[in-house]
Design a protein around this motif. Structure first.
Motif, short mmCIF file in Angstrom:
data_model
loop_
_atom_site.label_atom_id
_atom_site.label_comp_id
_atom_site.label_asym_id
_atom_site.label_seq_id
_atom_site.Cartn_x
_atom_site.Cartn_y
_atom_site.Cartn_z
N CYS A 1 57.97 -33.22 -32.20
CA CYS A 1 58.21 -32.06 -33.06
C CYS A 1 57.65 -30.83 -32.37
N ALA A 2 58.43 -29.78 -32.32
CA ALA A 2 58.00 -28.52 -31.71
C ALA A 2 58.31 -27.38 -32.66
N ASP A 3 57.44 -26.38 -32.65
CA ASP A 3 57.62 -25.24 -33.54
C ASP A 3 57.16 -23.99 -32.79
N ALA A 4 57.93 -22.92 -32.89
CA ALA A 4 57.57 -21.63 -32.30
C ALA A 4 57.98 -20.54 -33.28
N SER A 5 57.09 -19.57 -33.49
CA SER A 5 57.38 -18.52 -34.46
C SER A 5 56.71 -17.23 -34.04
N VAL A 6 57.35 -16.13 -34.40
CA VAL A 6 56.79 -14.79 -34.23
C VAL A 6 56.26 -14.37 -35.59
N VAL A 7 54.93 -14.33 -35.74
CA VAL A 7 54.32 -14.02 -37.03
C VAL A 7 54.58 -12.57 -37.40
N ASN A 8 54.32 -11.68 -36.45
CA ASN A 8 54.56 -10.26 -36.65
C ASN A 8 54.66 -9.61 -35.28
N SER A 9 54.53 -8.31 -35.24
CA SER A 9 54.72 -7.62 -33.96
C SER A 9 53.59 -7.86 -32.99
N HIS A 10 52.54 -8.56 -33.43
CA HIS A 10 51.37 -8.74 -32.57
C HIS A 10 51.02 -10.19 -32.32
N GLU A 11 51.76 -11.13 -32.85
CA GLU A 11 51.32 -12.52 -32.76
C GLU A 11 52.50 -13.47 -32.66
N VAL A 12 52.39 -14.41 -31.75
CA VAL A 12 53.37 -15.48 -31.56
C VAL A 12 52.63 -16.80 -31.54
N LEU A 13 53.12 -17.78 -32.30
CA LEU A 13 52.50 -19.09 -32.38
C LEU A 13 53.47 -20.15 -31.91
N GLY A 14 52.93 -21.23 -31.37
CA GLY A 14 53.74 -22.34 -30.94
C GLY A 14 52.94 -23.62 -30.94
N SER A 15 53.60 -24.74 -31.20
CA SER A 15 52.90 -26.03 -31.19
C SER A 15 53.87 -27.12 -30.77
N THR B 1 48.26 -9.63 -29.53
CA THR B 1 47.84 -8.35 -28.99
C THR B 1 46.72 -7.78 -29.86
N GLY B 2 45.88 -6.99 -29.23
CA GLY B 2 44.76 -6.40 -29.94
C GLY B 2 43.97 -5.50 -29.03
N GLN B 3 42.65 -5.58 -29.13
CA GLN B 3 41.77 -4.75 -28.32
C GLN B 3 40.63 -5.56 -27.78
N LEU B 4 40.22 -5.25 -26.57
CA LEU B 4 39.00 -5.76 -25.96
C LEU B 4 38.13 -4.55 -25.69
N ALA B 5 37.01 -4.45 -26.42
CA ALA B 5 36.23 -3.22 -26.41
C ALA B 5 37.13 -2.08 -26.89
N ALA B 6 37.34 -1.07 -26.08
CA ALA B 6 38.16 0.06 -26.51
C ALA B 6 39.55 0.04 -25.91
N PRO C 1 45.84 3.34 -30.30
CA PRO C 1 45.94 2.70 -31.61
C PRO C 1 46.90 1.53 -31.58
N ILE C 2 46.53 0.49 -32.29
CA ILE C 2 47.38 -0.69 -32.41
C ILE C 2 48.14 -0.59 -33.73
#
Length: 1534
Positions: free
Chosen positions: A1112-1126, A1144-1149, A1239-1240
């Protein structure tokens, strides 16, 4: 390792030869080849005879060889005896029956005279015998060295004399180093492309040899008597720089290759005639000519054959034919003769003024033509290449080519230092960057041939690094990857030359090459030029390929060919339809044929003499054979109509019947031994590769129904798909007795153990939980699916015998695949690569039929796409059901699919949630957790970790108080961060507690960031920046954490896409038998690409319902910043799991992207492979310059974070369970839009797929921008300067300076107010004016006032849009290179397309990244300051009617100037702004100007019509330039 042992014994009765007497001697010699050690196979020969020597004059002697006897040896030393060879003895005795005359004086052998018809072998045997008599005695010295001639050549020889005066005896010992010879006797064949390194030390040579002589002397009244002489010669051949190694070869080429292997000048004449007569096609010629060049040694005769190339070059120049010039230069380059240098120089402007008019690509080809010549005359080529490199008037790519050629000549430190010094003032940053990166690539090398060059480059880069070390990939670079092993004296490098041009954004030349190094040799294996952009007025693409240094093919694509191709592909003309119809009809006729292609890959031979006179040969030969057979029949229905349209193919059914077979065979033989026309004796190593593929199938393609069905027969007989075999043995071949060939394995064969047919029983280790061998698998694989794995070891004198067989069989598919490994090697004697190679090795993959109870007729694969995918799965299941008459309890198709796939129990209550927070159910109902997450499973999120890893790590001593700290801080930040903090804090003491979260502390300023290592920073996902989502994630993480601690709270069951979406693709693989239920696998794919959360699910299961193995495999785009797969597999997809997340996000600034991988449970084979790869990481990180830190993290998780610290740099952090690898400020090849504090986005935009927008963002960032605000100007290249524009004078701000002249933009300072500007845009047939009047922005188009609040779109050929934007106007004309122009009266900004790089000019610059040449004036002269630069771009106007009263004039220094202690007068080489005649200056500014000086009494003055701008610049002085004028009103002439 002693690869060769020679022993000679010569008993001399009397060393003094008197006239009239004959002296008889006994002669015994033998030669052996083999590995050192007793009990191993060896091969050799022994020659015994009687010698009769008589003196006939002062220096002339006769040698008669009597009763020669030749014996062969092939067996295990020293137990097996020599075997007499009567036929060879007769042959040798016949050629040695006559006497041989030789000259001998004072212990030195002179000329040797053999009978005219004497074979060369017999002559060499005589040379070996007489070589024993060569002795040079210095009476006054007992120890001395000298260069002595012998059969090996003129070599360094050392003598040691031990005198026994009491017994009137002496012992003389002499030894020769056969690697230290002035004139060494050696013959090489097929090594034209292998370059030796004469300066390399002896330790890097894999062939070493020495010979030792011992003479026993007895003194008498009549002189010294030589009582005996013995000799022993040793050759050590170490293929892997190990103290052992020998190999031998014999080649048998085909006819065509045999012509090439002849190695004569007539070879070229023969091939030329065959090509001219059409007997060789283009492919045969392409394969034959490089091979011929490989064997033919260049000399005057070969140069005469190639002389037409010079004539072709001369004729091409006279006609101005660039194509013939390029062809001639490439051919001259292949020849590589120093005599061609004079011809090549005629194509370089540095040496020929007439060449300045030739295209740049011809200049580049001329420079590259010197590369191969440099191997023969490096000093001359180095001198030429250095002059071309220093010539600033040449195009940058030509100079970079010269840099490549220059470094291939291995220049010494003075030349490298001179290059470095020139780069300090180099005006072209492209050339400077390329040369500097090339030096850096050479400096890190460890190749012995380049030691001196590497040291010189190390010194040079220290001088250049402050200026050139930070240049980006916008500038030309040399990419270098390679390594060299001093231990094994072998290595390889891969280099790519990226040559950018100031006039283009992308590289104009990309050359990649692979070079191999072995011992003291180097070989260019392959070289490709993959892209070559030629001048824009004649756009072309060019490519070539070189193999072993020979350019065998090149192609040029001109503008006409590109346009014709585009026209055919883009227009719907009837011609295209006819072509397509002909192609389809040709395919329908079918394909039937047989093809066979033999080829000789190469032959290398290295031959040296031995003290016996027999030649010792080292050789390597490779041959290949490819065969193919195909019978393909294609039928279409309905048949194609006369009015054929391509769309008809979409409604056509196709039946394909194919029977395709292909075979490939490669055979390599390596050799060391004696190779003569009468016999061969030595060692041989054979390696073979064999591949055999056969495809026989019937296929039906229904384009309209989107269905593909293929049927193939099952396994009927055993087929060997691929095999690799190698074997080494001692050989003895007698050409007089062909059938008497003797072969002995180097190791004695041991009795192979009997391999049992019982299935493999797993070991104790493999039976542990989680082992892949214990997993449940579907019946199509498991029933009758046995793994055969047998191991056997046999230790004896024959070494280690090893047999291992892996088998995978499926009764349902009726076939079995086996991997068989067998080896017998001598590594137990010495653990070296050579001992592992010699012996016997075999690896093969075999496909075998399997006996089953049911007969299998065929194997069928059916793929159904579209709306009928679901029905196909149901049809297959119904066809195999034994209860066809029973009504199914499932009434809907979704339920049927769940039952067929066996996943109905996995999705019960799929739409119900058990999380108690109502806010989550309302706002994020679609945000399902990880697919198939069972009770107690933790979600994979940007801050959480595996609950398994978390709980495991938290039990370690000393971690409890850290976990408490994280919980306390979680009250402030939410339990999602708390969960992450607890894991990280418990895992490593290098992380700070959550009360002092690095992600919060270091967002405020970079000064704090610099104080901490980058691996301490925390990644903060974009979702965490949304307060509403923070509550959501906190609740989810709280539930996850609670479940991890054993609470009863469970996660929501995942959503099954089949409940709302039909499958988009279905595939069934099954075995079909007579009256039997089909068995096999079924594959189903679901996709939901319409919603905001795109998702795909895949299921693989068995057709038979008895098996519960599934994938079983699953892949999804949660929103504009996150993709999941298993990915899960095993029993009901619960045994093993791998999950991944990209966020996607931020590391420090800084904006960042995190990739996380978790593996709660994986098979043992995956773990073993991962551990093996894991062991290489620290070393690889060290080589790449990454920092490392040993610290514990989650045991089943890896995280990679990439943060953009600037558009050109990034930080990288890789966290593994026990290791953290990181690096900062890594240079990026392309700029990414990024800045600190970016800004994100919180709310997903309509185009939520931020990942697909990355490419567009990069291209957007590549577009150049120029801005003008008040007196501040920023150019396309990012250079900022201050410049105040004179009022009412238009400046050429930016224009297209290519021949097309697509646009131009002018600007002037408004007279109404100095804060306002006015611009004028010329675009095709439009003239646009934007200006400020009465405080309002005005717009005129072609002189007509236009409203500013209504968008204007042109209806002509110029695609232009003018609209209001913010407080000003925006103009867009992307087809003409203007992406956007913005004007609001005070601020002006223009953005041009990236393909305009290098094509602009004006105050905004050239957009070529050449910042050193930013102040280039229209004349090409570099201004001394920004003011002079800006004033040079003022548009001259009629001084009477125009508003601008400024004109440029040459000026003279009025005050006396003393130049070189002489009175002179000086004139400016560039004009300076002055008011027009009749006007007076009201404002001025000081500028720096260059002056040309002449003697004071010279007649030169400003009124003379002389081109001062072409004069040399002698001095620089500051003068006043006018910026404002006051003029009296004068009537203008009509």
């Amino acid at each position: 390792m002693k690869g060769l042992i020679l022993a000679l014994v010569l008993s001399i009765v009397e060393p003094v030869f008197l006239i009239g007497k004959t002296y008889l001697y006994s002669y015994d010699s033998f030669i052996l080849h083999g590995l050192p050690g007793r009990g191993l196979a060896m091969a050799g020969v022994r020659l015994t005879s009687k010698l009769a020597i008589s003196r006939v004059s002062h220096s002339d002697h006769l040698l008669q060889i009597q009763s020669p006897k030749l014996e062969e040896y092939n067996g295990f030393w020293p137990t097996d005896p020599f075997t007499p060879s009567s036929r060879l003895t007769e042959t040798i005795a016949a050629c040695l029956s006559q006497a041989f005359k030789f000259e001998y004086t004072e212990g030195r052998v002179g000329s040797i005279y053999a009978p005219e018809d004497c074979p060369i072998l017999c002559t060499n045997l005589v040379r070996g015998i007489l070589n024993m008599m060569q002795i040079t005695i210095k009476k006054a010295q007992n120890v001395y060295e000298l260069q002595e001639a012998g059969i090996e050549g003129i070599c360094q020889t050392k003598y040691v004399i031990q005198d026994d005066g009491k017994n009137n005896r002496a012992t003389i010992s002499k030894s020769k180093n056969l690697m230290d010879c002035q004139e060494r006797a050696v013959k090489n064949v097929g090594m034209a492309y292998i370059r030796l390194c004469p300066t390399c030390p002896l330790k890097v040579r894999n062939i070493k040899g020495t010979v030792m002589f011992t003479y026993k002397m007895k003194y008498s009244d009549r002189g010294a008597l030589m009582t005996s002489a013995t000799s022993e010669q040793l050759y050590q051949i170490s293929p892997f720089n190990e103290p052992s190694g020998v190999v031998v070869m014999e080649a048998r080429p085909w006819f065509l290759s045999a012509i090439c292997a002849a190695g004569a000048t007539n070879t070229f004449r023969f091939l030329k005639q065959k090509i001219h007569d059409g007997k060789l096609n283009i492919w045969e010629a392409a394969a034959t000519l490089p091979l011929a060049s490989h064997f033919v040694t260049p000399n005057k005769e070969t140069l005469e054959v190639a002389s037409p190339l010079h004539d072709l070059a001369t004729e091409a120049v006279s006609k101005g034919d660039a194509k013939d010039m390029a062809l001639a230069l490439k051919a001259i380059s292949n020849a590589g003769e120093p005599a061609s240098i004079k011809r090549i120089l005629k194509f370089l402007p540095t040496f020929s003024l007439a060449a300045a008019s030739l295209p740049n690509r011809i200049h580049a080809d001329a420079v590259l033509a010197l590369r191969k010549i440099a191997r023969k005359d490096p000093a001359k080529v180095r001198e030429i290449a250095l002059q071309v490199f220093m010539d600033n008037t040449l195009a940058p790519n030509v100079r970079m080519m010269a840099c490549v050629v220059l470094f291939e000549t291995k220049p010494a430190l003075p030349v490298v230092t001179a290059m470095a010094s020139s780069l300090l003032t180099e005006p072209s940053l492209q050339v400077a960057s390329f040369t500097y990166s090339h030096m850096k690539a050479l400096a890190v090398g460890r190749i012995p041939q380049l030691y001196n060059l590497s040291a010189a480059c190390n010194i040079a880069i220290k001088l250049l690094s402050p200026r050139l070390d930070r240049l980006s990939y916008r500038y030309s670079k040399v990419i270098h990857v390679g390594d060299y092993s001093p231990e094994y004296q072998a290595g390889a490098i891969w280099r790519t030359y990226l040559m950018n041009s100031p006039s283009t954004m992308f590289p104009t030349d990309i050359i990649t090459k692979v070079r191999g190094y072995y011992a003291n040799t180097a070989t260019d294996i392959i070289e490709l030029l993959g892209w070559k952009e030629l001048p824009p007025e004649d756009p072309m693409l060019s490519a070539y390929i070189k193999i072993l240094g020979q350019e065998i093919a090149f192609v040029d694509v001109d503008k006409d060919a590109i346009q014709q191709t585009m026209m055919v592909s883009l227009t719907g003309s009837s011609n295209r339809q006819l072509v397509l119809k002909k192609v389809v009809e040709e395919v329908q006729r079918g394909i039937s044929g047989r093809w066979t292609l033999p080829a000789m890959v190469g032959e290398l031979r290295h031959i040296v003499p031995t003290v016996l006179g027999m030649p010792l040969e080292l050789g390597l030969c490779g041959t290949a054979l490819a065969q193919g057979a195909a019978d393909v029949d294609i039928q279409t229905s309905p048949p194609l109509s006369d009015n054929f349209r391509p769309s008809q193919l979409l409604e056509t059914n196709m039946d394909v019947h194919a029977d395709i077979k292909s075979k490939a065979y490669f055979h390599m033989i390596a050799m060391m031994g004696i190779n003569t026309q009468y016999f061969q004796s030595g060692l041989e190593f054979h390696a073979e590769f064999y591949a055999n593929t056969a495809m026989k199938f019937d296929a039906t393609i229904n384009m309209k129904e989107k269905n593909l069905k293929t049927e193939a027969p099952p396994c009927h007989q055993e087929v060997e798909l691929a095999a690799v075999r190698s074997e080494a043995y001692a050989i003895s071949r007698n050409m007089e007795e062909v059938d008497s060939e003797k072969k002995s394995q180097l190791l004695p064969r041991g009795k192979a153990p009997i391999i049992s047919g019982q299935p493999f029983q797993p070991s104790e280790r493999s039976s542990k939980p989680g082992n892949w061998k214990q997993s449940s698998i579907p019946s199509v694989i498991s029933e009758g699916y046995q793994q055969g794995s047998e191991e056997a070891y046999h230790r004896s004198l024959g070494g280690r015998f090893y047999t291992h067989v892996f088998c995978r069989e499926s009764e349902n598919l009726g076939c079995s695949a086996c991997l068989s490994l067998k080896s017998q090697y001598s590594a137990f004697l010495s653990n070296t690569y050579l001992h592992k190679l010699v012996g016997e090795f075999e690896a093969k993959i075999v496909l075998k039929p399997v006996h089953t109870d049911a007969d299998i007729d065929k194997i069928q694969l059916e793929i159904q796409a579209g709306s009928k995918a679901a029905s196909k799965i149901i049809d297959v299941a119904s066809a195999g059901s034994k209860e066809e008459d029973v009504t199914s309890p499932y009434e809907d198709i979704q339920a049927k699919l769940k039952k067929i796939l066996g996943i109905e129990n996995m999705f019960k209550d799929s739409n119900k949630t058990r999380i108690r927070t109502k806010q989550i159910e309302r706002k994020h109902k679609a945000a399902d957790t990880d697919l198939w997450a069972g009770p107690g499973a933790a979600p994979l999120s940007s801050s959480s970790s595996s609950s398994t890893a978390s709980s495991a790590d938290s039990k370690e001593p000393g971690n409890e108080h850290k976990k408490d700290d994280s919980r306390q801080s979680g009250k402030k930040r939410g339990s999602r961060s708390r969960s992450s903090s607890s894991v990280s804090s418990a895992s490593s003491n290098s992380y700070s507690s959550s009360r002092d979260h690095p992600g919060d502390r270091h967002c405020s300023g970079d000064h704090q960031q610099a104080n901490l290592p980058v691996f301490r920073f925390w990644f903060k996902s974009a979702d965490e920046q949304d307060p509403e989502k923070e509550v959501l994630n906190s609740s989810i993480s709280s539930s996850s954490s609670a479940s991890g601690e054993g609470n009863s709270t469970v996660m929501s069951q995942p959503k099954f896409l089949g409940d709302s979406k039909p499958p988009i693709l279905a595939a069934v693989l099954r075995a079909m038998g007579r009256n039997e239920q089909p068995t096999g696998l079924q594959f189903v794919l679901y996709a939901d690409m319409q919603s905001m959360r795109s998702r795909m699910q895949m299921f693989v299961s068995s057709i038979a319902g008895s098996s519960r193995w599934k994938l079983c495999a699953d892949a999804s785009v949660v929103n504009s910043h996150e993709v999941l797969g298993s990915l899960k597999w095993g029993k009901d997809c619960q045994d093993y799991q791998i999950a991944a997340q990209i966020a996607t996000g931020q590391l420090a600034a800084y904006p960042a992207m995190q990739t996380k991988l978790e593996w709660p449970k994986v098979p043992s084979i995956v773990q073993t492979t991962a551990r093996w790869l894991y062991s290489f990481l620290p070393g690889a990180a060290y080589v790449l310059g990454y920092s490392q830190r040993q610290q514990r993290g989650p045991s089943h998780q890896a995280t990679l974070v990439v943060a953009l610290t600037s558009p050109r740099t990034c930080d990288v952090i890789l966290k593994l369970p026990e290791l953290t690898i990181y690096n900062r400020a890594i240079r990026l090849p392309l700029p990414f839009p990024s800045s600190p504090g970016t800004p994100i986005p919180i709310v997903p935009p309509p185009d939520w797929n931020v990942f697909s927008q990355a490419t567009l963002s990069i291209l957007e960032n590549l577009k150049a921008r120029c801005s003008v605000f008040q007196n501040k100007i920023t150019t396309f290249n990012g250079v900022r300067f201050n410049y105040s524009m004179p009022v009412n004078c238009y400046h050429m701000l930016v224009q297209d300076c290519s021949p097309e002249l697509k646009f131009l933009v002018m600007m002037k300072r408004s007279e109404e107010s100095s804060d306002f500007t006015a611009i004028n845009v010329r675009l095709a047939s439009h003239e646009v004016d934007m200006y400020v009047s009465n405080g309002l922005i005005q717009l005129k188009i072609n002189g007509v006032q236009a409203p500013t609040d209504v968008p204007y779109t042109s209806n002509s050929d110029a695609s232009m849009l003018i609209s209001s934007k913010k407080e000003g106007l925006s103009l867009k004309a992307p087809d003409y290179g203007i992406e956007e122009l913005y004007y609001d009266g005070r601020r002006f900004e223009i953005q041009v397309a990236f393909w305009m790089a290098g094509k602009t000019c004006g105050v905004c610059g050239k957009y070529d990244a050449e910042k050193e040449r930013e102040y280039q004036m229209p004349s090409g002269y570099l201004a001394k300051d920004p003011v002079s630069f800006g004033q040079s771009w003022i548009i001259s106007e009629d001084t009477c009617a125009g508003a601008c009263k400024l004109q440029r004039k040459f000026v003279k220094i009025e005050k006396p100037v003393a130049f070189e202690k002489k009175a002179v007068k000086c004139f400016s080489v560039e004009p300076v702004l002055h008011c027009a005649e009749g006007c007076s200056a009201t404002s001025t500014v000081s500028v720096s100007v260059g002056f040309h000086c002449v003697p004071a009494d010279s007649t030169l003055d400003l009124q003379a019509q002389m081109r001062l701008d072409q004069k040399s610049e002698d001095v620089v002085s500051r003068v006043s330039a006018h910026t404002g004028c006051s003029c009296q009103q004068k009537p203008c002439p009509a």
